[in-house]
Motif scaffolding. Structure first.
Motif, mmCIF file in Angstrom:
data_model
loop_
_atom_site.group_PDB
_atom_site.id
_atom_site.type_symbol
_atom_site.label_atom_id
_atom_site.label_comp_id
_atom_site.label_asym_id
_atom_site.label_seq_id
_atom_site.Cartn_x
_atom_site.Cartn_y
_atom_site.Cartn_z
ATOM 1 N N ARG A 157 -15.190 -2.896 -3.250
ATOM 2 C CA ARG A 157 -15.193 -2.906 -4.718
ATOM 3 C C ARG A 157 -16.558 -2.457 -5.204
ATOM 4 O O ARG A 157 -17.596 -2.966 -4.760
ATOM 5 C CB ARG A 157 -14.879 -4.300 -5.248
ATOM 6 C CG ARG A 157 -14.696 -4.322 -6.768
ATOM 7 C CD ARG A 157 -14.149 -5.646 -7.243
ATOM 8 N NE ARG A 157 -13.839 -5.622 -8.659
ATOM 9 C CZ ARG A 157 -13.342 -6.648 -9.330
ATOM 10 N NH1 ARG A 157 -13.071 -7.789 -8.700
ATOM 11 N NH2 ARG A 157 -13.088 -6.549 -10.618
ATOM 12 N N HIS A 212 -12.310 0.540 -6.962
ATOM 13 C CA HIS A 212 -12.168 0.328 -5.527
ATOM 14 C C HIS A 212 -12.232 1.657 -4.797
ATOM 15 O O HIS A 212 -11.750 2.669 -5.290
ATOM 16 C CB HIS A 212 -10.837 -0.370 -5.220
ATOM 17 C CG HIS A 212 -10.737 -1.750 -5.780
ATOM 18 N ND1 HIS A 212 -10.426 -2.000 -7.101
ATOM 19 C CD2 HIS A 212 -10.913 -2.973 -5.196
ATOM 20 C CE1 HIS A 212 -10.412 -3.309 -7.309
ATOM 21 N NE2 HIS A 212 -10.699 -3.917 -6.175
ATOM 22 N N LEU A 221 -13.878 -8.443 -3.650
ATOM 23 C CA LEU A 221 -12.449 -8.216 -3.459
ATOM 24 C C LEU A 221 -11.707 -9.537 -3.601
ATOM 25 O O LEU A 221 -12.160 -10.571 -3.090
ATOM 26 C CB LEU A 221 -12.184 -7.621 -2.075
ATOM 27 C CG LEU A 221 -12.810 -6.259 -1.797
ATOM 28 C CD1 LEU A 221 -12.604 -5.873 -0.340
ATOM 29 C CD2 LEU A 221 -12.229 -5.186 -2.721
ATOM 30 N N ILE A 226 -9.405 4.620 -4.577
ATOM 31 C CA ILE A 226 -8.067 4.087 -4.357
ATOM 32 C C ILE A 226 -7.679 3.264 -5.582
ATOM 33 O O ILE A 226 -8.501 2.492 -6.108
ATOM 34 C CB ILE A 226 -7.985 3.239 -3.062
ATOM 35 C CG1 ILE A 226 -6.565 2.689 -2.864
ATOM 36 C CG2 ILE A 226 -9.024 2.145 -3.028
ATOM 37 C CD1 ILE A 226 -6.339 2.028 -1.509
ATOM 38 N N PRO A 264 -6.343 -6.432 -4.700
ATOM 39 C CA PRO A 264 -5.941 -5.675 -3.516
ATOM 40 C C PRO A 264 -5.227 -6.501 -2.455
ATOM 41 O O PRO A 264 -4.490 -5.952 -1.637
ATOM 42 C CB PRO A 264 -7.265 -5.127 -2.976
ATOM 43 C CG PRO A 264 -8.307 -6.062 -3.486
ATOM 44 C CD PRO A 264 -7.810 -6.515 -4.827
ATOM 45 N N SER A 297 -7.592 -1.868 5.057
ATOM 46 C CA SER A 297 -8.134 -2.987 4.279
ATOM 47 C C SER A 297 -9.557 -3.341 4.700
ATOM 48 O O SER A 297 -10.323 -3.878 3.915
ATOM 49 C CB SER A 297 -7.225 -4.211 4.395
ATOM 50 O OG SER A 297 -7.383 -4.874 5.644
ATOM 51 N N TRP A 338 0.849 -1.190 0.000
ATOM 52 C CA TRP A 338 0.000 0.000 0.000
ATOM 53 C C TRP A 338 0.884 1.239 0.000
ATOM 54 O O TRP A 338 1.858 1.330 0.756
ATOM 55 C CB TRP A 338 -0.900 0.017 1.227
ATOM 56 C CG TRP A 338 -2.022 -0.983 1.194
ATOM 57 C CD1 TRP A 338 -1.913 -2.337 1.047
ATOM 58 C CD2 TRP A 338 -3.416 -0.712 1.342
ATOM 59 N NE1 TRP A 338 -3.153 -2.929 1.077
ATOM 60 C CE2 TRP A 338 -4.100 -1.953 1.264
ATOM 61 C CE3 TRP A 338 -4.147 0.457 1.532
ATOM 62 C CZ2 TRP A 338 -5.481 -2.053 1.366
ATOM 63 C CZ3 TRP A 338 -5.539 0.363 1.640
ATOM 64 C CH2 TRP A 338 -6.188 -0.876 1.552
ATOM 65 N N LEU A 348 -12.097 -1.191 2.727
ATOM 66 C CA LEU A 348 -11.964 -1.256 1.273
ATOM 67 C C LEU A 348 -13.201 -1.916 0.676
ATOM 68 O O LEU A 348 -13.703 -2.910 1.203
ATOM 69 C CB LEU A 348 -10.717 -2.063 0.909
ATOM 70 C CG LEU A 348 -10.376 -2.213 -0.571
ATOM 71 C CD1 LEU A 348 -10.004 -0.873 -1.186
ATOM 72 C CD2 LEU A 348 -9.236 -3.217 -0.731
ATOM 73 N N LEU A 359 -12.222 3.459 -0.573
ATOM 74 C CA LEU A 359 -12.186 3.391 0.882
ATOM 75 C C LEU A 359 -13.430 4.124 1.365
ATOM 76 O O LEU A 359 -13.675 5.273 0.978
ATOM 77 C CB LEU A 359 -10.924 4.051 1.427
ATOM 78 C CG LEU A 359 -9.608 3.390 1.021
ATOM 79 C CD1 LEU A 359 -8.422 4.244 1.456
ATOM 80 C CD2 LEU A 359 -9.490 1.985 1.620
#
Length: 204
Positions: A74, A80, A151, A91, A97, A69, A52, A72, A82
């Motif tokens: 999708r 993607h 994800l 992001i 990821p 994470s 990251w 996070l 946050l």
């Protein structure tokens, strides 16, 4: 459901029942229920190796990466973000990821179960809801594991070798395909056209 922040000894030596219990007990933020307005770009990037970055510099604190994470998500368009209850930030993700860095296998044939640990601490048992596929996404064939909510984790090369060795020692699966069963589903290793066989399919 995957679990974040497993015990420090990871999954080596744990039974699949223990891993399944940890995964079931995991608690993650309900990001799928949060729908704030898009607030812009986070300035963050997840490299293909799972590192990251923020504003071009790697985030060195593992605990901070694990925290990020858990929020996070999708999106429907494949992007993607946050997300929190009050903001949503884009992001960049170069590949998947997450990276699956450890694997444990229990049983054999149609009774096998495969558990994976990602580099951010998720524990996942491959099965109908957590597909294991081999696809070419523009940089050669690579295996991917569905972690949660669309994800995915790229399966690290050493783990892929472990899976391949297990598959070579197994009898052929449905339609004579090379692959592995896990939690009642068969995952073919025949390339991008291969698909899973759901529970109840005949084994050859």
């Amino acid at each position: 459901m995957p679990m974040t922040n497993p015990p420090p000894d990871a999954i080596a030596g744990m039974s699949l029942s223990e891993i399944a219990r940890l995964a079931a007990d995991g608690r993650l933020p309900p990001v799928e229920t949060w729908h704030p307005a898009h607030c812009g770009d986070s300035g963050m990037r997840i490299a293909a190796d799972g590192t990251w970055y923020h504003e071009g510099s790697p985030i060195g604190r593992a605990a901070l990466v694990r925290l990020f994470s858990t929020i996070l998500r999708r999106e429907a368009d494949g992007g993607h973000v946050l997300v929190t209850p009050v903001e949503k930030l884009s992001i960049a993700v170069e590949d998947a990821p997450f990276v699956a860095i450890e694997m444990e296998s229990e049983g054999e044939g149609a009774g096998r179960r495969l558990a994976f640990r990602t580099h951010v601490g998720d524990l996942v048992i491959a099965g109908p809801a957590h597909r294991l596929v081999i696809e070419d996404r523009g940089h050669g064939l690579h295996p991917y594991l569905t972690v949660r909510g669309g994800l995915e984790a790229l399966v690290a090369r050493p783990v892929y070798y472990e899976l391949a060795n297990l598959a070579l020692d197994e009898p052929a699966g449905p339609d004579g395909q090379t692959g592995l069963w896990s939690d009642g589903a068969f995952f073919a290793f025949g390339g991008p056209e291969a698909d899973t066989v759901e529970p109840g399919a005949a084994q050859t």
